[in-house]
Structure formats: C-alpha cells, structure tokens
Design a protein around this motif. Structure first.
Motif, PDB file in Angstrom:
ATOM      1  N   ASP A   1       0.832  -1.203   0.000  1.00 10.23           N
ATOM      2  CA  ASP A   1       0.000   0.000   0.000  1.00 10.23           C
ATOM      3  C   ASP A   1       0.870   1.258   0.000  1.00 10.23           C
ATOM      4  O   ASP A   1       0.575   2.228  -0.701  1.00 10.23           O
ATOM      5  N   ASP A   2       1.927   1.243   0.806  1.00  8.80           N
ATOM      6  CA  ASP A   2       2.828   2.401   0.865  1.00  8.80           C
ATOM      7  C   ASP A   2       3.460   2.665  -0.494  1.00  8.80           C
ATOM      8  O   ASP A   2       3.504   3.803  -0.974  1.00  8.80           O
ATOM      9  N   VAL A   3       3.967   1.619  -1.105  1.00  8.36           N
ATOM     10  CA  VAL A   3       4.660   1.757  -2.389  1.00  8.36           C
ATOM     11  C   VAL A   3       3.683   2.215  -3.475  1.00  8.36           C
ATOM     12  O   VAL A   3       4.002   3.075  -4.302  1.00  8.36           O
ATOM     13  N   TRP A   4       2.471   1.650  -3.458  1.00  7.39           N
ATOM     14  CA  TRP A   4       1.475   2.031  -4.457  1.00  7.39           C
ATOM     15  C   TRP A   4       1.098   3.502  -4.306  1.00  7.39           C
ATOM     16  O   TRP A   4       0.898   4.214  -5.284  1.00  7.39           O
ATOM     17  N   SER A   5       1.001   3.968  -3.048  1.00  6.13           N
ATOM     18  CA  SER A   5       0.664   5.365  -2.792  1.00  6.13           C
ATOM     19  C   SER A   5       1.794   6.301  -3.192  1.00  6.13           C
ATOM     20  O   SER A   5       1.565   7.349  -3.811  1.00  6.13           O
ATOM     21  N   LEU A   6       3.035   5.925  -2.867  1.00  2.66           N
ATOM     22  CA  LEU A   6       4.184   6.758  -3.183  1.00  2.66           C
ATOM     23  C   LEU A   6       4.526   6.742  -4.664  1.00  2.66           C
ATOM     24  O   LEU A   6       5.100   7.708  -5.186  1.00  2.66           O
ATOM     25  N   LYS A   7       4.193   5.631  -5.322  1.00  5.54           N
ATOM     26  CA  LYS A   7       4.611   5.410  -6.709  1.00  5.54           C
ATOM     27  C   LYS A   7       6.129   5.578  -6.836  1.00  5.54           C
ATOM     28  O   LYS A   7       6.651   6.177  -7.776  1.00  5.54           O
ATOM     29  N   ALA A   8       6.831   5.027  -5.832  1.00  6.57           N
ATOM     30  CA  ALA A   8       8.290   5.155  -5.802  1.00  6.57           C
ATOM     31  C   ALA A   8       8.868   4.081  -4.893  1.00  6.57           C
ATOM     32  O   ALA A   8       8.169   3.500  -4.050  1.00  6.57           O
ATOM     33  N   GLY A   9      10.149   3.826  -5.064  1.00  2.00           N
ATOM     34  CA  GLY A   9      10.827   2.854  -4.227  1.00  2.00           C
ATOM     35  C   GLY A   9      12.116   2.393  -4.889  1.00  2.00           C
ATOM     36  O   GLY A   9      12.683   3.088  -5.741  1.00  2.00           O
ATOM     37  N   VAL A  10      12.569   1.190  -4.502  1.00  2.00           N
ATOM     38  CA  VAL A  10      13.779   0.609  -5.075  1.00  2.00           C
ATOM     39  C   VAL A  10      13.439  -0.761  -5.665  1.00  2.00           C
ATOM     40  O   VAL A  10      12.264  -1.110  -5.805  1.00  2.00           O
ATOM     41  N   CYS A  11      14.458  -1.533  -6.017  1.00  2.00           N
ATOM     42  CA  CYS A  11      14.228  -2.757  -6.791  1.00  2.00           C
ATOM     43  C   CYS A  11      13.256  -3.722  -6.123  1.00  2.00           C
ATOM     44  O   CYS A  11      12.414  -4.334  -6.790  1.00  2.00           O
ATOM     45  N   GLN A  12      13.347  -3.857  -4.790  1.00  2.00           N
ATOM     46  CA  GLN A  12      12.443  -4.771  -4.090  1.00  2.00           C
ATOM     47  C   GLN A  12      10.999  -4.308  -4.223  1.00  2.00           C
ATOM     48  O   GLN A  12      10.087  -5.125  -4.397  1.00  2.00           O
ATOM     49  N   ASP A  13      10.777  -2.997  -4.162  1.00  2.00           N
ATOM     50  CA  ASP A  13       9.421  -2.453  -4.281  1.00  2.00           C
ATOM     51  C   ASP A  13       8.868  -2.632  -5.692  1.00  2.00           C
ATOM     52  O   ASP A  13       7.711  -3.019  -5.876  1.00  2.00           O
TER      53      ASP A  13
ATOM     54  N   GLN B   1      14.714 -12.190  19.001  1.00  2.00           N
ATOM     55  CA  GLN B   1      14.023 -11.420  17.963  1.00  2.00           C
ATOM     56  C   GLN B   1      14.642 -11.727  16.605  1.00  2.00           C
ATOM     57  O   GLN B   1      15.853 -11.849  16.486  1.00  2.00           O
ATOM     58  N   ARG B   2      13.817 -11.792  15.577  1.00  2.00           N
ATOM     59  CA  ARG B   2      14.331 -12.138  14.246  1.00  2.00           C
ATOM     60  C   ARG B   2      14.925 -10.881  13.609  1.00  2.00           C
ATOM     61  O   ARG B   2      14.485 -10.399  12.569  1.00  2.00           O
ATOM     62  N   ASN B   3      15.981 -10.366  14.244  1.00  2.00           N
ATOM     63  CA  ASN B   3      16.494  -9.074  13.792  1.00  2.00           C
ATOM     64  C   ASN B   3      17.307  -9.163  12.509  1.00  2.00           C
ATOM     65  O   ASN B   3      17.294  -8.238  11.698  1.00  2.00           O
ATOM     66  N   LEU B   4      17.992 -10.249  12.292  1.00  2.00           N
ATOM     67  CA  LEU B   4      18.891 -10.291  11.145  1.00  2.00           C
ATOM     68  C   LEU B   4      18.138 -10.196   9.827  1.00  2.00           C
ATOM     69  O   LEU B   4      18.568  -9.531   8.891  1.00  2.00           O
ATOM     70  N   GLU B   5      16.976 -10.842   9.734  1.00  2.00           N
ATOM     71  CA  GLU B   5      16.193 -10.767   8.508  1.00  2.00           C
ATOM     72  C   GLU B   5      15.707  -9.349   8.265  1.00  2.00           C
ATOM     73  O   GLU B   5      15.738  -8.851   7.138  1.00  2.00           O
ATOM     74  N   ARG B   6      15.275  -8.663   9.326  1.00  2.00           N
ATOM     75  CA  ARG B   6      14.772  -7.300   9.173  1.00  2.00           C
ATOM     76  C   ARG B   6      15.888  -6.346   8.761  1.00  2.00           C
ATOM     77  O   ARG B   6      15.692  -5.465   7.923  1.00  2.00           O
ATOM     78  N   ILE B   7      17.069  -6.527   9.322  1.00  2.00           N
ATOM     79  CA  ILE B   7      18.189  -5.669   8.940  1.00  2.00           C
ATOM     80  C   ILE B   7      18.577  -5.920   7.492  1.00  2.00           C
ATOM     81  O   ILE B   7      18.864  -5.002   6.725  1.00  2.00           O
ATOM     82  N   GLN B   8      18.555  -7.193   7.087  1.00  2.00           N
ATOM     83  CA  GLN B   8      18.885  -7.518   5.701  1.00  2.00           C
ATOM     84  C   GLN B   8      17.861  -6.908   4.743  1.00  2.00           C
ATOM     85  O   GLN B   8      18.207  -6.421   3.672  1.00  2.00           O
ATOM     86  N   GLN B   9      16.586  -6.914   5.129  1.00  2.00           N
ATOM     87  CA  GLN B   9      15.570  -6.284   4.300  1.00  2.00           C
ATOM     88  C   GLN B   9      15.839  -4.790   4.172  1.00  2.00           C
ATOM     89  O   GLN B   9      15.699  -4.212   3.097  1.00  2.00           O
ATOM     90  N   GLN B  10      16.242  -4.177   5.272  1.00  2.00           N
ATOM     91  CA  GLN B  10      16.543  -2.753   5.232  1.00  2.00           C
ATOM     92  C   GLN B  10      17.707  -2.479   4.284  1.00  2.00           C
ATOM     93  O   GLN B  10      17.706  -1.513   3.532  1.00  2.00           O
ATOM     94  N   GLN B  11      18.706  -3.374   4.321  1.00  2.00           N
ATOM     95  CA  GLN B  11      19.841  -3.222   3.409  1.00  2.00           C
ATOM     96  C   GLN B  11      19.397  -3.306   1.961  1.00  2.00           C
ATOM     97  O   GLN B  11      19.851  -2.548   1.109  1.00  2.00           O
ATOM     98  N   GLN B  12      18.445  -4.233   1.669  1.00  2.00           N
ATOM     99  CA  GLN B  12      17.927  -4.370   0.302  1.00  2.00           C
ATOM    100  C   GLN B  12      17.244  -3.075  -0.137  1.00  2.00           C
ATOM    101  O   GLN B  12      17.392  -2.648  -1.267  1.00  2.00           O
ATOM    102  N   GLN B  13      16.504  -2.441   0.789  1.00  2.00           N
ATOM    103  CA  GLN B  13      15.783  -1.219   0.434  1.00  2.00           C
ATOM    104  C   GLN B  13      16.764  -0.094   0.101  1.00  2.00           C
ATOM    105  O   GLN B  13      16.453   0.806  -0.668  1.00  2.00           O
TER     106      GLN B  13
END
Length: 318
Positions: free
Chosen positions: A169-181, A304-316
């Motif tokens: 929803d965020d990406v559709w509203s912004l009409k912007a992002g990076v490769c993952q979006d 906490q599953r922090n490593l996956e979330r940090i990796q996602q942030q790196q992808q963004q």
C-alpha cells in the motif's frame, strides 16, 4: 559467455556479546544450464560448520550455529560464475491457446504457489488497467512486457523513500521505491492477470549501459510463459533478465529469498555493514572490512528475528 567474480560481505556488529546464534543463508547461486558456478567459497566468523540442503523451491540453503559469545558476525561469499543468455519466447501460438494452457496447468506443483496475489490498495486499479488495456486479449508474454513497462514508467526509483516496514500500500501510494518495491508491485500485477510469477533475488552485474542496482544485491521477477517456462524480467530497469543477472534464489516473495536471516540470545544494539563487489576479472586485493561498524542504530529483544529485518533494510537501500 561472460564470467563474473562476485564478493558479497555481510557484517553485523553488536554492542555486547550475543550467544546461540542460529543463521540461514541463501548465498549459493543457482547452478543450471544458463548459469554455471565455477567456484564458491563462504567464510563465517568462528568458522562454524555450514550444513547445506535444497529447499522446496530448489534453492541451496546453508545453516550454521555460533553458540559461543560473539560481538560480531561476518559472512563473506566469493563466487566465480559463467552466465549465458536464454532465448526469448517465440510467442507463436495463438492467444487463446496460450491462456488455455495456463489454465490447464494452474494446479501444477511448480506454478501453484506463484499464482495467488496479495490484496492491496491498488488491486482494483490494477484490475481496471488490465481491462482497459485488454491485456488478457494479448499473449502472456506481451502482457508481462507491457506490465514491466508500466511499472518502470509509473514508479520512480528513489533510494531511502521506503524502508523495511513499507507495505505494498505504501509503495502504491508513493509510486516510488527501489528494486524490491518494483518487484513486489509487478508480482501482484502479473498474478492478477492469472500468470504465475515468482520473486528472484540476485545480482545485476556491470555493463556498458549503467543499470539501477548495478554492483549490488538486486531483485526482479520470473513469469511463467506457456510453451516456454520461466521468463525473467526486471521492472527496475525495464529489461529482460539476461546474462548480467546472476540468480541467487527464487520464491513467492522476499521472505523465501532473503540472503541472510537468523536469531540469537540477549538484548543488544546492532549495526550492519554490507559490501558487494562485482568484476569481470579476479581481484587479488583483500577487501577492507571495518573493525567495528556499531552505530547504536537498533535494539533487539532476545530471540528477535532481527537479522532478517536488517537484511531487508539493506535491500531497500540498494
């Protein structure tokens, strides 16, 4: 057939030692007739034993444990890979025959997981677009090309505008992002047409023409085309995935393809350093890795599953 040398470094730093780190990595490139892995070496802090297996989508997975206290985790993957171009779909069968072929195979085990779209705020808009452009009256191949062009021209590539918590929803509203979006949006559009589509993680290698996401981790989609198979297309660059796209993993979404994820014990603050080097010649020089990249950027609870979330942030941020 080009040869690429890829070094992918991921380093996590913690302000206090953690214990019992259990980690999963998807850093083994796909090895098939279009992508030949010549050599692959992975080194990890404390040199743990890495157990490997193939997951449900035939991705090569590595898992390892670090039970002793450690205040950093460094993972280095070094790959030599030879790639080749895949022939484009001939697209000669008539439109009705191709769509009927898709319908007949929609319950097949190799495509069924890639058909169900995720509902989001743009669903009705996409369905209207499909109807207005009469996409289902075109071949699936031409439909995918048109949707790729639509995403590329209607979404802006802006680093940092989205983050790990950004939704469709965020990406559709912004009409912007990076490769993952771009990839996530196109996945839903293709699936809403009734065409199986899967997420691909990997690298896009340097070319004469500069590409978005070049020399870093990258994402694109593969759509299932009748009488052909899986067809790779990159909405971030509006291009067909070719010999410069090196595939690491495929799945329903990023969650099935994340390069690194894991858990550990203890409450700490952590920071991430990532560097990807891609070249057509082997670099004999050692990559300089900061001794301590901790920047007090994130707090994590025990387990906490922090490593996956940090990796996602790196992808963004790529």
């Amino acid at each position: 057939m080009p040869t690429f040398f890829i070094k992918h470094i991921t380093k996590y730093s913690y302000n206090n030692p953690v214990i019992d780190g259990a980690n999963l990595i998807r850093l083994h490139p796909i090895n098939d007739q279009y992508q030949k892995v010549v050599s692959h070496f992975i080194s990890v802090t404390n040199n743990p034993f890495i157990e490997t297996y193939n997951d449900f989508y035939n991705n090569r997975i590595g898992t390892f444990l670090i039970t002793e206290p450690h205040d950093e985790l460094s993972i280095t993957s070094e790959v030599e890979v030879i790639t080749s171009n895949k022939l484009f779909p001939e697209d000669t069968a008539d439109v009705k025959t191709q769509w009927n072929e898709l319908k007949q195979h929609k319950y097949d085990s190799d495509v069924i997981d890639f058909l169900k779209p995720t509902a989001f705020s743009g669903t009705n808009d996409v369905l209207s677009l499909i109807e207005e452009r009469k996409l289902t009256e075109k071949t699936p191949y031409k439909t995918v090309l048109e949707l790729c062009d639509y995403v590329y021209n209607n979404f802006k590539y802006i680093k940092g505008i989205t983050n790990v918590d950004s939704t469709l929803d965020d990406v559709w509203s912004l009409k912007a992002g990076v490769c993952q979006d771009f990839t996530n949006i196109m996945l839903q559009m293709v699936r809403l047409c009734g065409i199986p589509a899967r997420y691909v993680s990997g690298y896009i290698c340097p070319t004469d023409d500069a590409k978005r996401g070049e020399g870093a981790t990258h994402a694109w989609i593969e759509a299932y085309i009748p009488f052909y198979g899986w067809f790779g297309i990159d909405p971030t660059n509006n291009t067909i995935a070719n010999e410069n796209h090196v595939r690491l993993a495929v799945g329903r979404s990023y969650a099935d393809c994340s390069p690194v994820k894991g858990v550990f014990k203890r409450k700490v603050e952590s920071d991430l350093f990532v560097k990807v080097e891609i070249s057509t010649t082997k670099n004999q020089e050692e990559t300089v890795i900061p001794e301590n990249t901790f920047a007090a950027s994130k707090t994590n609870n025990s387990y906490q599953r922090n490593l996956e979330r940090i990796q996602q942030q790196q992808q963004q941020q790529q």
